[in-house]
Design a protein around this motif. Structure first.
Motif, PDB file in Angstrom:
ATOM      1  N   UNK A  14       0.886  -1.116  -0.002  1.00  0.00           N
ATOM      2  CA  UNK A  14       0.056   0.054   0.069  1.00  0.00           C
ATOM      3  C   UNK A  14       1.155   1.260   0.109  1.00  0.00           C
ATOM      4  N   UNK A  15       0.902   2.119  -0.998  1.00  0.00           N
ATOM      5  CA  UNK A  15       1.843   3.133  -1.285  1.00  0.00           C
ATOM      6  C   UNK A  15       1.200   4.530  -1.493  1.00  0.00           C
ATOM      7  N   UNK A  16       0.986   5.243  -0.446  1.00  0.00           N
ATOM      8  CA  UNK A  16       0.410   6.416  -0.604  1.00  0.00           C
ATOM      9  C   UNK A  16       0.714   7.201   0.563  1.00  0.00           C
ATOM     10  N   UNK A  17       0.778   8.619   0.318  1.00  0.00           N
ATOM     11  CA  UNK A  17       0.878   9.681   1.470  1.00  0.00           C
ATOM     12  C   UNK A  17      -0.357   9.533   2.262  1.00  0.00           C
ATOM     13  N   UNK A  18      -0.303   9.383   3.566  1.00  0.00           N
ATOM     14  CA  UNK A  18      -1.356   9.274   4.629  1.00  0.00           C
ATOM     15  C   UNK A  18      -1.876   7.686   4.660  1.00  0.00           C
ATOM     16  N   UNK A  19      -1.220   6.840   4.156  1.00  0.00           N
ATOM     17  CA  UNK A  19      -1.725   5.525   4.156  1.00  0.00           C
ATOM     18  C   UNK A  19      -1.555   4.994   5.425  1.00  0.00           C
ATOM     19  N   UNK A  20      -0.834   5.491   6.501  1.00  0.00           N
ATOM     20  CA  UNK A  20      -0.978   5.005   7.830  1.00  0.00           C
ATOM     21  C   UNK A  20      -2.331   5.022   8.322  1.00  0.00           C
ATOM     22  N   UNK A  21      -3.043   5.968   7.793  1.00  0.00           N
ATOM     23  CA  UNK A  21      -4.632   6.022   8.355  1.00  0.00           C
ATOM     24  C   UNK A  21      -5.303   4.478   8.088  1.00  0.00           C
ATOM     25  N   UNK A  22      -4.666   3.793   7.075  1.00  0.00           N
ATOM     26  CA  UNK A  22      -5.424   2.459   6.743  1.00  0.00           C
ATOM     27  C   UNK A  22      -4.837   1.308   7.417  1.00  0.00           C
ATOM     28  N   UNK A  23      -4.038   1.609   8.374  1.00  0.00           N
ATOM     29  CA  UNK A  23      -3.544   0.226   9.288  1.00  0.00           C
ATOM     30  C   UNK A  23      -4.413  -0.395   9.825  1.00  0.00           C
ATOM     31  N   UNK A  24      -5.528   0.100  10.552  1.00  0.00           N
ATOM     32  CA  UNK A  24      -6.398  -0.773  11.173  1.00  0.00           C
ATOM     33  C   UNK A  24      -7.006  -1.626   9.932  1.00  0.00           C
ATOM     34  N   UNK A  25      -7.470  -1.148   8.901  1.00  0.00           N
ATOM     35  CA  UNK A  25      -8.047  -2.028   7.703  1.00  0.00           C
ATOM     36  C   UNK A  25      -7.134  -3.065   7.206  1.00  0.00           C
ATOM     37  N   UNK A  26      -5.969  -2.644   7.339  1.00  0.00           N
ATOM     38  CA  UNK A  26      -4.784  -3.659   6.761  1.00  0.00           C
ATOM     39  C   UNK A  26      -4.662  -4.768   7.801  1.00  0.00           C
ATOM     40  N   UNK A  27      -4.637  -4.472   9.197  1.00  0.00           N
ATOM     41  CA  UNK A  27      -4.620  -5.502  10.210  1.00  0.00           C
ATOM     42  C   UNK A  27      -5.575  -6.437   9.906  1.00  0.00           C
ATOM     43  N   UNK A  28      -6.867  -5.912   9.762  1.00  0.00           N
ATOM     44  CA  UNK A  28      -8.179  -6.735   9.818  1.00  0.00           C
ATOM     45  C   UNK A  28      -8.186  -7.727   8.384  1.00  0.00           C
ATOM     46  N   UNK A  29      -7.653  -7.177   7.368  1.00  0.00           N
ATOM     47  CA  UNK A  29      -7.524  -7.926   6.051  1.00  0.00           C
ATOM     48  C   UNK A  29      -6.622  -9.166   6.170  1.00  0.00           C
ATOM     49  N   UNK A  30      -5.740  -8.846   7.436  1.00  0.00           N
ATOM     50  CA  UNK A  30      -4.820 -10.315   7.537  1.00  0.00           C
ATOM     51  C   UNK A  30      -5.634 -11.117   8.633  1.00  0.00           C
ATOM     52  N   UNK A  31      -6.782 -10.768   8.956  1.00  0.00           N
ATOM     53  CA  UNK A  31      -7.716 -11.543   9.937  1.00  0.00           C
ATOM     54  C   UNK A  31      -7.119 -11.539  11.373  1.00  0.00           C
ATOM     55  N   UNK A  32      -6.012 -10.397  11.629  1.00  0.00           N
ATOM     56  CA  UNK A  32      -5.589 -10.306  12.846  1.00  0.00           C
ATOM     57  C   UNK A  32      -6.330  -9.386  13.787  1.00  0.00           C
ATOM     58  N   UNK A  33      -6.284  -9.507  15.117  1.00  0.00           N
ATOM     59  CA  UNK A  33      -7.052  -8.759  16.111  1.00  0.00           C
ATOM     60  C   UNK A  33      -6.370  -8.262  17.316  1.00  0.00           C
ATOM     61  N   UNK A  34      -5.078  -8.646  17.353  1.00  0.00           N
ATOM     62  CA  UNK A  34      -4.327  -8.290  18.495  1.00  0.00           C
ATOM     63  C   UNK A  34      -2.904  -7.956  17.927  1.00  0.00           C
ATOM     64  N   UNK A  35      -2.403  -6.785  17.578  1.00  0.00           N
ATOM     65  CA  UNK A  35      -1.394  -6.360  16.994  1.00  0.00           C
ATOM     66  C   UNK A  35      -0.363  -5.852  18.017  1.00  0.00           C
ATOM     67  N   UNK A  36       0.913  -6.645  18.058  1.00  0.00           N
ATOM     68  CA  UNK A  36       1.861  -5.683  18.919  1.00  0.00           C
ATOM     69  C   UNK A  36       2.480  -5.033  17.904  1.00  0.00           C
ATOM     70  N   UNK A  37       2.692  -3.478  18.401  1.00  0.00           N
ATOM     71  CA  UNK A  37       3.466  -2.506  17.912  1.00  0.00           C
ATOM     72  C   UNK A  37       4.817  -2.474  18.093  1.00  0.00           C
ATOM     73  N   UNK A  38       5.798  -2.449  17.097  1.00  0.00           N
ATOM     74  CA  UNK A  38       7.197  -2.232  17.359  1.00  0.00           C
ATOM     75  C   UNK A  38       7.835  -1.221  16.948  1.00  0.00           C
ATOM     76  N   UNK A  39       8.698  -0.727  17.629  1.00  0.00           N
ATOM     77  CA  UNK A  39       9.401   0.584  17.159  1.00  0.00           C
ATOM     78  C   UNK A  39      10.836   0.699  18.004  1.00  0.00           C
ATOM     79  N   UNK A  40      11.693   1.522  17.709  1.00  0.00           N
ATOM     80  CA  UNK A  40      13.083   1.829  18.395  1.00  0.00           C
ATOM     81  C   UNK A  40      12.463   2.706  19.409  1.00  0.00           C
ATOM     82  N   UNK A  41      13.299   2.980  20.694  1.00  0.00           N
ATOM     83  CA  UNK A  41      12.960   3.846  21.763  1.00  0.00           C
ATOM     84  C   UNK A  41      12.808   5.448  21.199  1.00  0.00           C
ATOM     85  N   UNK A  42      13.738   5.690  20.213  1.00  0.00           N
ATOM     86  CA  UNK A  42      13.452   7.072  19.445  1.00  0.00           C
ATOM     87  C   UNK A  42      12.289   7.360  18.684  1.00  0.00           C
ATOM     88  N   UNK A  43      11.626   6.073  18.284  1.00  0.00           N
ATOM     89  CA  UNK A  43      10.287   6.430  17.584  1.00  0.00           C
ATOM     90  C   UNK A  43       9.080   5.846  18.169  1.00  0.00           C
TER      91      UNK A  43
END
Ligand code: NAD
Length: 352
Positions: A14-43
């Protein structure tokens, strides 16, 4: 036209400016319900944003990713995923964060949604690395390749020039090696060529005007092509040198790629003339290695290993390690020639 094998692995892009807004839809499309979000401490702030968008589909946040994925970090993240009963990971960040998600997936099979914020290209590959007792080992496993990749150029606006430039050179390195890989094919060559052109056009502008969203989009597009090309080919002397130098001397990943790339390209120049022709043409340069050196210089990226923490008394050892179990490469990998390459890179000389 030569014979070839091309494997197409399914990944949703999914490639678009603002596409982070589609994150919940994309998780649902995978059939997932409990996402663990990963980042570095700085992010961490970005991880919080992602969790907010996921709402009830957030299982938790793990903001402890660090460079080169130490086994201890991977173990702790895996245990957290189990404790949270996560059914997927969302890796938001650069190659280090995506690498942590891959380390979790290698053991648990948890599907990954990657949201890259650098140009490392890792989000498109089945390659992952782990560092144990100072030694980094890499492996390939289709299970760790992210299932969905959300490219949102707006998330890269905060990437400072001193990270953007080397990160873009890291992507260029994937394209360069894809063009002379023994298992390359017309599709990877097409992606690699287009990747070089996109990165060469955009990086000077990304560094000059970091908030130029068009340039950011083009650089991220180039990074996508670079990762997609690398995913399907084996790596040569360039990546071998970078893994050796980065892993054994703890040098910063993207910066090592930046310094080594023109020299590794010069090393192979007579042995891979067609690749060199394409690289030079896509860079708009007369010569592939010189063009890469000029680009690195133009974007203010490091040119010498001595400037990024390489100890001079480690050069012999680096050459030895890089030639002990070499990756396949167009030109035979020989100690004396590699030692000269490393010496030139150490001093930041223009490639010969
Ligand atoms: P990184 O992920 O370590 O990020 C560098 C720094 O930039 C971090 O501190 C991060 O928090 C920060 N950062 C990232 N995005 C930012 C943004 N948009 N704004 C502000 N700060 C931001 O660096 P990298 O070069 O992306 O990744 C390096 C790692 O990725 C290495 O471990 C390397 O081995 C791995 N890698 C793997 C592959 C693969 O195919 N498996 C390919 C390339 C790199």
């Amino acid at each position: 036209m030569r014979d070839f094998i091309y494997e197409q692995h399914a990944a949703r892009i999914v490639f678009a400016v603002g596409s982070i807004d589609r994150l919940a839809d994309e998780v649902a499309k995978l059939g997932a319900k409990r996402a663990m979000v990963l980042s570095t401490p700085g992010q961490r702030r970005l991880a919080d944003e992602a969790a907010k968008r996921l709402g009830v589909a957030t299982a938790g946040i793990y903001a402890e990713a660090v460079m080169h994925v130490p086994v201890e970090t991977a173990r702790a993240a895996r245990e957290t995923a189990r404790r949270l009963a996560a059914d997927c990971t969302v890796a938001i960040g650069g190659g280090s964060t995506i690498g942590l998600a891959k380390a979790i997936a290698a053991d648990t099979g948890l599907p990954i949604i990657a949201i890259p914020t650098t140009y490392s290209g890792s989000e498109m590959t089945p390659i992952y690395g782990l560092t144990e007792a100072g030694a980094k080992r890499t492996a390939r496993d289709r299970k760790v390749q992210p299932r969905t990749v959300i490219y949102d150029p707006a998330l890269t606006l905060a990437l400072p020039p001193k990270i953007s430039g080397p990160s873009g050179m890291n992507a260029l390195a994937h394209c360069v090696e894809a063009l002379y890989a023994p298992d390359g094919n017309p599709i990877t060559a097409m992606m690699a060529g287009a990747g070089i052109a996109a990165l060469a056009r955009s990086l000077p502008e990304v560094v000059r005007a970091p908030d130029n969203i068009e340039a950011r989009s083009e650089a991220l597009y180039g990074a996508w092509l670079a990762g997609a090309a690398l995913a399907n080919v084996s790596m040569g002397i360039h990546h071998k040198l970078c893994h050796t130098l980065g892993g054994s001397f703890n040098l910063p990943h993207a910066e090592v790629h930046t310094v080594i790339l023109p020299h590794a390209t010069a090393y192979n120049s007579n042995a891979a003339p067609e690749a060199m022709r394409v690289i030079a043409q896509q860079l708009g340069a007369g010569d592939a290695a010189q063009g890469l050196f000029d680009l690195a210089e133009r974007i203010g990226a490091p040119l010498a290993l001595k400037d990024i923490g390489m100890p001079e008394d480690g050069l012999d050892r680096a050459a030895k390690l890089a030639t002990e179990s070499p990756y396949q490469n167009p030109r035979p990998v020989e100690y004396e020639a590699v030692r000269r390459l490393i010496d030139n890179a150490y001093h930041g000389r223009r490639p010969g």
